[in-house]
Every structure is written in structure tokens, then in C-alpha cells.
Write a protein that holds these residues in place. Structure first.
Motif, PDB file in Angstrom:
ATOM      1  N   PHE A  82     -23.390   8.516   7.287  1.00 20.58           N
ATOM      2  CA  PHE A  82     -24.208   8.021   6.169  1.00 20.58           C
ATOM      3  C   PHE A  82     -23.389   7.027   5.362  1.00 20.58           C
ATOM      4  CE2 PHE A  82     -21.978  11.753   4.725  1.00 20.58           C
ATOM      5  CZ  PHE A  82     -21.597  11.457   3.428  1.00 20.58           C
ATOM      6  N   LYS A  83     -24.130   6.174   4.650  1.00 17.99           N
ATOM      7  CA  LYS A  83     -23.447   5.102   3.924  1.00 17.99           C
ATOM      8  C   LYS A  83     -23.602   5.295   2.429  1.00 17.99           C
ATOM      9  CE  LYS A  83     -23.934   1.612   7.481  1.00 17.99           C
ATOM     10  NZ  LYS A  83     -24.804   0.551   7.972  1.00 17.99           N
ATOM     11  N   ARG A  84     -22.602   4.889   1.711  1.00 16.05           N
ATOM     12  CA  ARG A  84     -22.688   4.953   0.257  1.00 16.05           C
ATOM     13  C   ARG A  84     -22.099   3.679  -0.343  1.00 16.05           C
ATOM     14  NH1 ARG A  84     -20.505  10.581  -1.659  1.00 16.05           N
ATOM     15  NH2 ARG A  84     -19.242   9.275  -3.020  1.00 16.05           N
ATOM     16  N   ILE A  85     -22.707   3.239  -1.433  1.00 13.75           N
ATOM     17  CA  ILE A  85     -22.163   2.075  -2.138  1.00 13.75           C
ATOM     18  C   ILE A  85     -21.151   2.592  -3.157  1.00 13.75           C
ATOM     19  CG2 ILE A  85     -22.700   0.106  -3.618  1.00 13.75           C
ATOM     20  CD1 ILE A  85     -23.990  -0.242  -0.967  1.00 13.75           C
ATOM     21  N   GLU A  86     -19.934   2.129  -3.020  1.00 15.93           N
ATOM     22  CA  GLU A  86     -18.889   2.638  -3.905  1.00 15.93           C
ATOM     23  C   GLU A  86     -18.080   1.496  -4.505  1.00 15.93           C
ATOM     24  OE1 GLU A  86     -16.340   5.263  -1.886  1.00 15.93           O
ATOM     25  OE2 GLU A  86     -17.778   6.919  -1.837  1.00 15.93           O
ATOM     26  N   LYS A  87     -17.415   1.818  -5.573  1.00 20.24           N
ATOM     27  CA  LYS A  87     -16.451   0.862  -6.123  1.00 20.24           C
ATOM     28  C   LYS A  87     -15.151   0.990  -5.345  1.00 20.24           C
ATOM     29  CE  LYS A  87     -18.003   0.057 -10.743  1.00 20.24           C
ATOM     30  NZ  LYS A  87     -17.620  -0.048 -12.133  1.00 20.24           N
ATOM     31  N   LEU A  88     -14.315  -0.044  -5.443  1.00 16.93           N
ATOM     32  CA  LEU A  88     -13.021   0.035  -4.792  1.00 16.93           C
ATOM     33  C   LEU A  88     -12.184   1.091  -5.497  1.00 16.93           C
ATOM     34  CD1 LEU A  88     -12.142  -3.738  -4.411  1.00 16.93           C
ATOM     35  CD2 LEU A  88     -12.795  -2.182  -2.592  1.00 16.93           C
ATOM     36  N   THR A  89     -11.347   1.795  -4.749  1.00 13.43           N
ATOM     37  CA  THR A  89     -10.484   2.793  -5.376  1.00 13.43           C
ATOM     38  C   THR A  89      -9.320   2.090  -6.076  1.00 13.43           C
ATOM     39  OG1 THR A  89      -9.094   2.993  -3.446  1.00 13.43           O
ATOM     40  CG2 THR A  89     -10.985   4.467  -3.567  1.00 13.43           C
TER      41      THR A  89
ATOM     42  N   GLY B   5     -12.186  -9.172 -10.963  1.00 11.96           N
ATOM     43  CA  GLY B   5     -13.259  -9.291  -9.975  1.00 11.96           C
ATOM     44  C   GLY B   5     -13.342  -8.061  -9.066  1.00 11.96           C
ATOM     45  N   LEU B   6     -12.171  -7.515  -8.733  1.00 14.60           N
ATOM     46  CA  LEU B   6     -12.139  -6.368  -7.816  1.00 14.60           C
ATOM     47  C   LEU B   6     -12.796  -5.141  -8.430  1.00 14.60           C
ATOM     48  CD1 LEU B   6      -8.492  -6.663  -6.471  1.00 14.60           C
ATOM     49  CD2 LEU B   6     -10.593  -7.266  -5.272  1.00 14.60           C
ATOM     50  N   LYS B   7     -12.604  -4.974  -9.743  1.00 18.18           N
ATOM     51  CA  LYS B   7     -13.160  -3.797 -10.408  1.00 18.18           C
ATOM     52  C   LYS B   7     -14.690  -3.846 -10.418  1.00 18.18           C
ATOM     53  CE  LYS B   7      -9.294  -2.625 -13.358  1.00 18.18           C
ATOM     54  NZ  LYS B   7      -8.683  -2.896 -14.666  1.00 18.18           N
ATOM     55  N   LEU B   8     -15.233  -5.067 -10.322  1.00 15.95           N
ATOM     56  CA  LEU B   8     -16.691  -5.196 -10.345  1.00 15.95           C
ATOM     57  C   LEU B   8     -17.290  -5.096  -8.944  1.00 15.95           C
ATOM     58  CD1 LEU B   8     -16.705  -8.277 -12.686  1.00 15.95           C
ATOM     59  CD2 LEU B   8     -17.648  -6.061 -13.302  1.00 15.95           C
ATOM     60  N   ARG B   9     -16.423  -5.210  -7.950  1.00 12.82           N
ATOM     61  CA  ARG B   9     -16.883  -5.270  -6.560  1.00 12.82           C
ATOM     62  C   ARG B   9     -17.409  -3.922  -6.093  1.00 12.82           C
ATOM     63  NH1 ARG B   9     -14.203  -7.226  -1.746  1.00 12.82           N
ATOM     64  NH2 ARG B   9     -12.867  -8.607  -2.926  1.00 12.82           N
ATOM     65  N   LYS B  10     -18.496  -3.973  -5.334  1.00 18.33           N
ATOM     66  CA  LYS B  10     -19.016  -2.748  -4.723  1.00 18.33           C
ATOM     67  C   LYS B  10     -18.962  -2.914  -3.217  1.00 18.33           C
ATOM     68  CE  LYS B  10     -21.468  -0.851  -8.480  1.00 18.33           C
ATOM     69  NZ  LYS B  10     -22.106  -1.848  -9.353  1.00 18.33           N
ATOM     70  N   VAL B  11     -18.560  -1.854  -2.549  1.00 21.76           N
ATOM     71  CA  VAL B  11     -18.479  -1.922  -1.096  1.00 21.76           C
ATOM     72  C   VAL B  11     -19.291  -0.798  -0.476  1.00 21.76           C
ATOM     73  CG1 VAL B  11     -16.296  -3.124  -0.804  1.00 21.76           C
ATOM     74  CG2 VAL B  11     -16.295  -0.670  -1.226  1.00 21.76           C
ATOM     75  N   GLU B  12     -19.731  -1.062   0.750  1.00 17.78           N
ATOM     76  CA  GLU B  12     -20.488  -0.042   1.460  1.00 17.78           C
ATOM     77  C   GLU B  12     -19.506   0.769   2.302  1.00 17.78           C
ATOM     78  OE1 GLU B  12     -24.773  -0.850   3.203  1.00 17.78           O
ATOM     79  OE2 GLU B  12     -23.246  -0.945   4.764  1.00 17.78           O
ATOM     80  N   VAL B  13     -19.469   2.082   2.047  1.00 16.09           N
ATOM     81  CA  VAL B  13     -18.538   2.931   2.795  1.00 16.09           C
ATOM     82  C   VAL B  13     -19.349   3.836   3.713  1.00 16.09           C
ATOM     83  CG1 VAL B  13     -16.604   4.533   2.607  1.00 16.09           C
ATOM     84  CG2 VAL B  13     -17.062   2.924   0.750  1.00 16.09           C
TER      85      VAL B  13
ATOM     86  N   ILE C 282      -7.413  -1.473  -5.116  1.00 15.81           N
ATOM     87  CA  ILE C 282      -7.296  -2.573  -6.073  1.00 15.81           C
ATOM     88  C   ILE C 282      -5.827  -2.935  -6.279  1.00 15.81           C
ATOM     89  CG2 ILE C 282      -7.601  -3.222  -8.501  1.00 15.81           C
ATOM     90  CD1 ILE C 282     -10.241  -1.679  -8.462  1.00 15.81           C
ATOM     91  N   ASP C 283      -5.000  -1.903  -6.498  1.00 13.02           N
ATOM     92  CA  ASP C 283      -3.572  -2.152  -6.721  1.00 13.02           C
ATOM     93  C   ASP C 283      -2.948  -2.909  -5.558  1.00 13.02           C
ATOM     94  OD1 ASP C 283      -3.748  -0.966  -9.108  1.00 13.02           O
ATOM     95  OD2 ASP C 283      -2.712   0.897  -8.578  1.00 13.02           O
ATOM     96  N   ALA C 284      -3.309  -2.492  -4.345  1.00 15.14           N
ATOM     97  CA  ALA C 284      -2.723  -3.120  -3.164  1.00 15.14           C
ATOM     98  C   ALA C 284      -3.123  -4.588  -3.074  1.00 15.14           C
ATOM     99  CB  ALA C 284      -3.174  -2.368  -1.914  1.00 15.14           C
ATOM    100  N   LYS C 285      -4.403  -4.863  -3.340  1.00 13.49           N
ATOM    101  CA  LYS C 285      -4.889  -6.246  -3.255  1.00 13.49           C
ATOM    102  C   LYS C 285      -4.256  -7.121  -4.343  1.00 13.49           C
ATOM    103  CE  LYS C 285      -9.402  -5.221  -1.234  1.00 13.49           C
ATOM    104  NZ  LYS C 285      -9.632  -6.126  -0.103  1.00 13.49           N
TER     105      LYS C 285
END
Lengths: 504, 284
Positions: free
Chosen positions: A124-131, A106-114, A135-138
């Protein structure tokens, strides 16, 4: 639209699901789920609890009604857009991925606003995937939560059932959903493991602080874990309440029967917090109208056994089984059996007496649509019930059967049956009973104990003297209370049903 | 304890057979016919091929057959033609077959069963006859003789498509739908559900389909003869010529051995030798 309370996370509004084959799994249910609570849908299989859960998850679309999340209608939203995650009954782990990849799915599919800040200080904002690090930490945190550290690279097929269950939970909670849906997650585990997991899930709920919606058919599980229990049957909610409420104050006989063990008797309220059942008058705490038909629920552990003559009703022990902590005994009182749990054993055949405290007697309204009796067929092919004898049509007991000259029943297949003394269940509609002054005319006679005017007709209760059987009838004519009358029932209005297959 | 006088004693020996027969009929003897069969029709012919491949007409050991093959530009062209043809046919079959199998797996089982049957039905009609019919069809629309390689591919795909669809269909129909729900629940849209779950889990079927199409198309010269208009020669055809018209068994055997190696490598690459649990049923 129902008004949304501020702390409600889920509102089900007139939710209904009818499947293609016409089966109505969920029938217009209304429910709210408070933020952060542990709520359990409890019911036998086919009661619609899983379908309701699947509608919240988005796997099923409601036929009508709405699912509101934080007040917004999400009924038509596909599952991947809902902030809920599910722990599936059979885990549904991806066999081609290892433990870590499963949890990270699920985390790999998640997009977050950075939000970034450039040299000029502009944001400025960008939509990015989790690094990868995030992911490893979560994943690590989630696996720690379910005690599976060090299992990252294991293939899921090498895990035990309990471990797979933990991976499934980790895979769901790692996404930090607003609601965690659990569809009988412990069903496939053995008893010991299930007990441990129940406590762990409860602990996890406390730690995470998110809403848990849990589905189970196991009443003990529901009572142990939940803040709120929703008891369902045939797609309809029977009762919503805290585990204590549900156990102590079941709303109807279904709930009483499903939650724990119960004695359910049919009785008559006498008014003034008194009720009559198993041939005795008991004090109780519920005040019902006089002569109202009620179901009486008494938990086996609330019945106290005392020596004969010292209690409220006497009877004879007909069965006694050791159950570990207590003995489960059955006391026969008249025709009724009372189940009792007590730590002191009384032998089968012993005479004893019981005491039931008023606060342990729970009365419930009985839906009264017809008179029901237990009776038997006589030699003359009439039927005895309610302290009387009535003419009836015994051929209705078997389809396409006829009576021969000697009074034997010939079935469709040509079998010859002697119906004498066969036990039957008798049902008579309220409108099918006629009252007469002529005591010889009817099949049974008794005293009119109640007359209630119901708008366009009177509902009259005739009670027989011998066993105090009641005939409830709807009539347009007015009678006087305490009149001695007889009741007439036409043979075709007496509906008979065999209690059990007759020996041929 | 039983009291009394001992009359006689019998000692039982558990670990040794009571009777020591020299020959006992057991399940092992049932294997003899199969062993014989294997030797006569698999191992012995193989040894024969190896023998012929490494000898010349006089029976002397020589590598001439292989040197001849790898130095002859025509035979190298034919080898690549074979591999290319088989590769393109396999890719075409996969591209056509996967969607068909996927759609079928989503349909109601009863309807899908009938349609699968329709796809398989042509296999019951004689192979040569089918090829001829397809050739006539191509002639009718004026394609025959224009692009021989393309026509051969069409013929191959037509003949081998069912062999791709069947393993794919059996893999896809058995898939666990709750995994798709789980993927959607974790945030996958429909496309991601397919690429991340459905397709990876159907790989055993894909590999099995590739094996079932790629290997036979390399040697199936009947199709290339019918559709190629005499311009498409594959390695299978070469072998047939050596054992037939040219009557050079030694060179023919060397060709057969080369093809065996290619097939072996293909199987190795697609994991055809791995006995996997989830491959069961996917291998027809």
C-alpha cells in the motif's frame, strides 16, 4: 500548437507578456530548450529576458501564448507546483532562518509517495513528508556541493555575498528540480569572484545533468558558460545559437554590437561575393544580390594593420590605447573610423593600411526603408548631401521656429541661430525621390546603376559620380540602366535632424 | 636636500595641545541640559516613588504597603482584571489589526496611505471625547451596562487599534516580496508562504504592536471608567484613588512600583529592550 520534439524540456509558444501599463516586455517569442542544456538569455536591461524567466518560474502569467514543460501546458500553474527552482538575483534568502533551515525549506514542504508492505505481503502507498534523516542527508550533500560544509547553523546575514550566493544555489538544487533558473545570479559579486563562480556553475551543471536556464546582460558570461545563447532585444529574440555561432556569425548589427566589439559599416553588395565599403571593394564569403544594401561587420581583432600602401585601404591612425594584451587603435579611412586590435603599436598620426580577410567580413541584410545621408546646411539655408544641394525647410529643425529676413533662424524662445555649416542627418523616403532627364532640374545627378522590378513598381538606384552616393527610389516609370539622370526631392520631403545641439 | 645655514628651528608637538586651557567648550557640555532634565523628571521622581513605597505615613521604612496589596483579595482581583483586560484587548487588536495591515500592505501605496490616514485620524480627536461618543453609541444599541467587561474591551480596542495597525503596517510594507516568490518557488502554497515567511518576518511589528497596546491599556482608567459603569476597576484606577481621594501616597507609590515591574517583565518577554536592526521603524 508547435510540434514538441522528444528531447525538449521547455517550449515557449508565441509567448507574450504585456504589463498593466501597456509595456510589452516579451513579444511573441518561440523557443525550445533541450533537456540538460545550459541555455542563456542575453540582452540589455529591459529586453524581456527576466520576464521570460519569470514566466517559466510561474511568477508572471503570460498575456498570451504558452509555456510547455515536457509538452504539457504549465502557463497557468502556480510556481509551487512547477518542478523548477530559481536562484534569485538578490539571493532572497530567508533572514529568519539559518543556512541549514534555508536549504531545507523546500525539502520540508516536499511530499513523497512511500510504498509499504504489510505482514500479508500486500502493498500500500502513503503520502508522507521526508524524514528528518533524509532531509539532513540531502542538505549536507547540497552544502558540500557548494563548498559550505560547516556553515549549517550560521545566520545568513553573517555570510559574505559569495557565500549567500552559494546558499541560494544549494537551496535551489537540493530540491532536485528538472530545471534550474538563474536570474543574473552573479550580478552582485566582484569580478574575481564572478569568474570563479562561472566555472563552478558550469561544473555543477555537468555534475547535476539538469537543465540550466540562465539570465544575464554580461555577454562574456553568456559566451563562457552556455551551450546555447538566446540574444534578446525589446522582447524579441534576435538570434539563437551556440556561443561560437553568435560571436562569429551575428545575424544582425544589434547582435554584432552587443556581443563583443565590432566595426559596423554600411556597404553595398556587388554580387559575386564582393562588397563595397569604406571606399574599397573587398572579397567576402557571403553572396548577396547585386546592389543590395548591407551592413558589414568586422571584428577589431580581424583587421590586420600593415604599412601604408601594402594593404587594401589606406588611412591614418587617430587614436591608440593600450589595453593590456593588445593595443586598440582607430584608423580613419576617409570619413569612416575603423577600430583595430593589434599587439604591435602604431603611433597616432602614422599612416597605415589594413587587410581584412574575406572570411572575416560578415554581411547582413539591411532593412532599407529610406535613404539616409549625412549633410550640412549652407549659407542659403539649403542642404548639401549625396553630392548635391537641395532646397529644404530648415525651420523643421526647431519646433515653432521661423526665419527672419536675414536668413537667421528664430526659435520658439526667441533665440537667433546661424545654421551655416551645421551638420544634419537627412532622411528621404523611397517614394519621395523623382527622377528627371533634365540634369539641371534636380539637386544631384548620377547614373542609374540598378533597376529592379518589385511587382508593382521599379526600384531604381541612382549613383553619383563623385562619392558614389546612392539614391534609392521607388517609381512607376521605367528607365534604362546607365542613364545619366538627376534626382528631384521636394523640400517638404527632406526630413532633417540635428546631429548635435548647435552652439548658440 | 636643502643646503644652507640653519637660522631657527621650530619643534612641533603633535601629541600635546599647544595651549593648556582649563575649560574648553565641547560637544559634551551640550548634554548638560538633557542630563539635568533626566535627573529632575525621571530619576528623581522614580527615587521618590521608591522612597514612598517603602515607607509608612510617618516616614519609617516598612513593607506594609506591599503586604497589604498582596493579602487584599480586592486588589489582587483588580490586578488580574487589569492584566486580563489588557491581554484580551491586545489579542482583539491583533486579530483585527493584522488582516487590516496585511491588506493595506498589498494595496497600491497611494490608496493605502489614504486608508491608513483614516484609521489614524480619530487619534487627532480628544481621547475622552472619543470614549464618550463610543459610550453613547453602546447606550444607543442597548449594550451599555449589560456586560461591563466586554464594553470596556470594546472601548479599549476602539481607542488602541491604530497603535496596533501602525507598527504592523510599517513592518509589512517594508517586507521583501522576493522572499515570498522564493518560498513559492520552493513549493509553498499561499497559506504556507504566509505562515512560514510573511508572519515570522512581521514578528517585530507584532511585538511592537503588543507593547504599544498592552502596556497603556493596563493603566488607562479613563476608558474603564467610561465603559465599565463603575464595575471595572483596574490598577491605574487604584493608583489614581490613592493619590486623590484616599490621599495615601505611600500605598499609591507601592502600586505604581508593582505596575512598573509588570511592564518591565512584559517588555522583557516581548523583546522590547533588544535593539534589533529590523525593529527600526516598527517601533513608532
Amino acid at each position: 500548437m508547435a510540434e514538441v520534439k522528444r528531447d525538449d524540456i521547455i517550449n515557449l509558444v508565441d509567448l507574450r507578456k504585456e504589463f498593466d501599463d501597456g509595456f510589452v516586455a516579451v513579444d511573441n517569442i518561440n523557443l525550445y530548450v533541450r533537456r540538460g542544456e545550459f541555455i542563456t538569455f542575453l540582452g540589455p536591461s529591459g529586453c524581456g529576458k527576466t520576464t521570460t524567466l519569470r514566466m517559466i518560474a510561474g511568477f508572471e502569467r503570460p498575456s498570451s501564448g504558452k509555456v510547455l514543460l515536457n509538452g504539457e501546458d504549465i502557463s497557468m500553474l502556480p510556481p509551487h507546483k512547477r518542478p523548477v527552482n530559481t536562484v534569485f538575483q538578490r539571493y532572497a534568502l530567508f533572514p529568519h532562518l539559518n543556512v541549514k533551515e534555508n536549504v531545507a525549506f523546500g525539502l520540508k514542504l516536499r511530499k513523497v509517495e512511500v510504498t509499504y508492505e504489510d505482514e500479508n505481503g500486500d502493498r500500500f502507498k502513503r503520502i508522507e513528508k521526508l524524514t528528518r534523516e533524509e532531509i539532513d542527508a540531502k542538505v549536507e550533500k547540497a552544502l558540500k556541493m557548494v563548498d559550505l560544509e560547516g556553515f549549517e547553523s550560521r545566520s545568513v546575514s553573517t555570510l559574505s555575498g559569495g557565500q549567500q550566493q552559494r546558499v541560494a544555489i544549494a537551496r535551489a538544487i537540493v530540491n532536485e528540480p528538472e530545471i534550474l533558473l538563474l536570474d543574473e545570479p552573479l550580478g552582485a559579486l566582484d569580478l574575481k569572484m564572478r569568474k570563479d563562480m562561472q566555472l563552478e556553475l558550469k561544473e555543477m551543471h555537468k555534475k547535476l545533468g539538469i537543465t540550466f536556464i540562465y539570465v544575464t546582460h554580461d555577454q562574456e558570461e553568456a559566451l563562457t558558460m552556455s551551450d546555447t545563447v538566446v540574444v534578446m532585444k525589446d522582447g524579441v529574440i534576435q538570434q539563437i545559437g551556440t556561443p561560437t555561432d553568435i560571436y562569429n556569425e551575428p545575424k544582425n548589427t544589434f547582435v554584432a554590437d552587443f556581443i563583443g566589439e565590432s566595426n559596423i559599416f554600411s556597404g553595398t553588395a556587388l554580387g559575386g561575393k564582393k562588397v563595397r565599403f569604406i571606399g574599397n571593394i573587398f572579397d567576402c564569403v557571403d553572396d548577396f544580390d547585386k546592389n543590395e544594401k548591407v551592413d558589414v561587420v568586422v571584428r577589431p581583432e580581424d583587421v590586420y594593420l600593415v604599412d601604408e600602401g601594402l594593404g587594401q585601404v589606406n588611412g591614418k591612425i587617430i587614436s591608440s590605447i593600450f589595453k593590456g594584451i593588445h593595443y586598440e587603435m582607430v584608423l580613419k579611412v576617409g570619413k569612416t573610423e575603423v577600430v583595430i586590435q593589434d599587439t604591435k603599436e602604431r603611433k597616432v598620426g602614422e599612416k597605415a593600411s589594413i587587410i581584412i580577410r574575406p572570411e572575416d567580413i560578415h554581411l547582413m541584410h539591411k532593412e532599407f526603408s529610406s535613404n539616409k545621408y549625412e549633410g550640412y546646411i549652407t549659407k542659403k539655408n539649403t542642404v548639401c548631401f549625396g553630392d548635391g544641394e537641395f532646397d529644404c525647410d530648415v525651420t523643421t529643425l526647431y519646433p515653432n521656429s521661423i526665419l527672419d529676413e536675414e536668413g537667421y533662424l528664430i526659435t520658439e524662445n526667441g533665440e537667433k541661430i546661424d545654421l551655416t555649416d551645421v551638420d544634419v542627418e537627412v532622411e528621404v523616403g523611397l517614394k519621395d525621390i523623382e527622377i528627371s532627364d533634365n540634369l539641371e532640374e534636380g539637386g544631384a545627378s548620377g547614373q542609374i546603376v540598378s533597376i529592379i522590378y518589385k511587382g508593382d513598381h521599379y526600384q531604381i538606384i541612382v549613383r553619383t559620380e563623385e562619392n558614389e552616393e546612392d539614391f534609392v527610389c521607388d517609381t512607376e516609370y521605367t528607365w534604362n540602366e546607365n542613364d545619366i539622370v538627376s534626382v528631384i526631392i521636394k523640400p517638404e520631403d527632406i526630413k532633417l535632424k540635428l546631429k548635435e545641439e548647435v552652439k548658440r | 636636500m636643502t643646503k644652507g645655514k640653519v637660522i631657527s628651528k621650530t619643534v612641533y608637538k603633535d601629541d600635546k595641545p599647544v595651549k593648556n586651557r582649563k575649560w574648553i567648550f565641547s560637544r559634551k557640555q551640550l548634554c548638560i541640559p538633557y542630563g539635568l532634565f533626566l535627573f529632575m523628571f525621571v530619576i528623581f521622581p522614580l527615587l521618590l516613588i521608591v522612597f514612598y513605597a517603602f515607607t509608612d505615613e510617618t516616614g519609617k521604612i516598612s513593607f506594609y504597603n506591599f503586604i497589604d496589596f498582596f493579602t487584599n483579595p480586592t486588589s489582587i482581583t483588580n490586578l488580574f482584571m487589569s492584566i486580563g483586560l489588557a491581554g484580551i484587548t491586545t489579542v482583539c487588536c491583533l486579530l483585527i489589526g493584522y488582516p487590516v495591515a496585511y491588506i493595506l500592505s498589498k494595496m497600491k501605496q497611494r490608496v493605502a496611505g489614504v486608508i491608513v490616514m483614516l484609521f489614524v485620524l480619530p487619534m487627532w480627536i480628544n481621547f475622552v471625547l472619543r470614549a464618550m461618543a463610543m459610550k453613547e453609541l453602546l447606550t444607543l444599541i442597548g449594550m451599555f451596562g449589560k456586560n461591563n467587561f466586554l464594553n470596556t474591551v470594546i472601548g479599549m480596542v476602539y481607542d488602541y487599534l491604530p497603535f496596533m495597525i501602525m507598527p504592523l503596517y510599517t513592518t509589512l510594507i517594508k517586507r521583501d516580496r522576493s522572499l515570498e516568490e522564493a518560498a513559492a518557488d520552493l513549493g509553498s502554497n499561499r497559506r504556507q508562504v504566509f505562515t512560514k515567511v510573511i508572519f515570522p518576518l512581521s514578528l517585530p511589528g507584532v511585538l511592537s504592536g503588543i507593547n504599544m497596546v498592552f502596556l497603556p491599556t493596563m493603566s488607562c482608567y479613563v476608558v474603564s471608567d467610561t465603559f465599565g459603569n463603575g464595575k471595572v476597576t483596574i490598577i491605574g484606577k487604584l493608583i489614581e484613588e490613592q493619590f486623590g481621594v484616599a490621599a495615601n501616597w505611600n500605598y499609591g507609590s507601592a502600586l505604581a512600583l508593582i505596575m512598573l515591574v509588570i511592564m518591565f517583565v512584559t517588555m522583557l518577554l516581548t523583546g522590547g529592550f533588544k535593539p534589533q536592526e529590523n525593529m527600526r521603524g516598527a517601533n513608532l
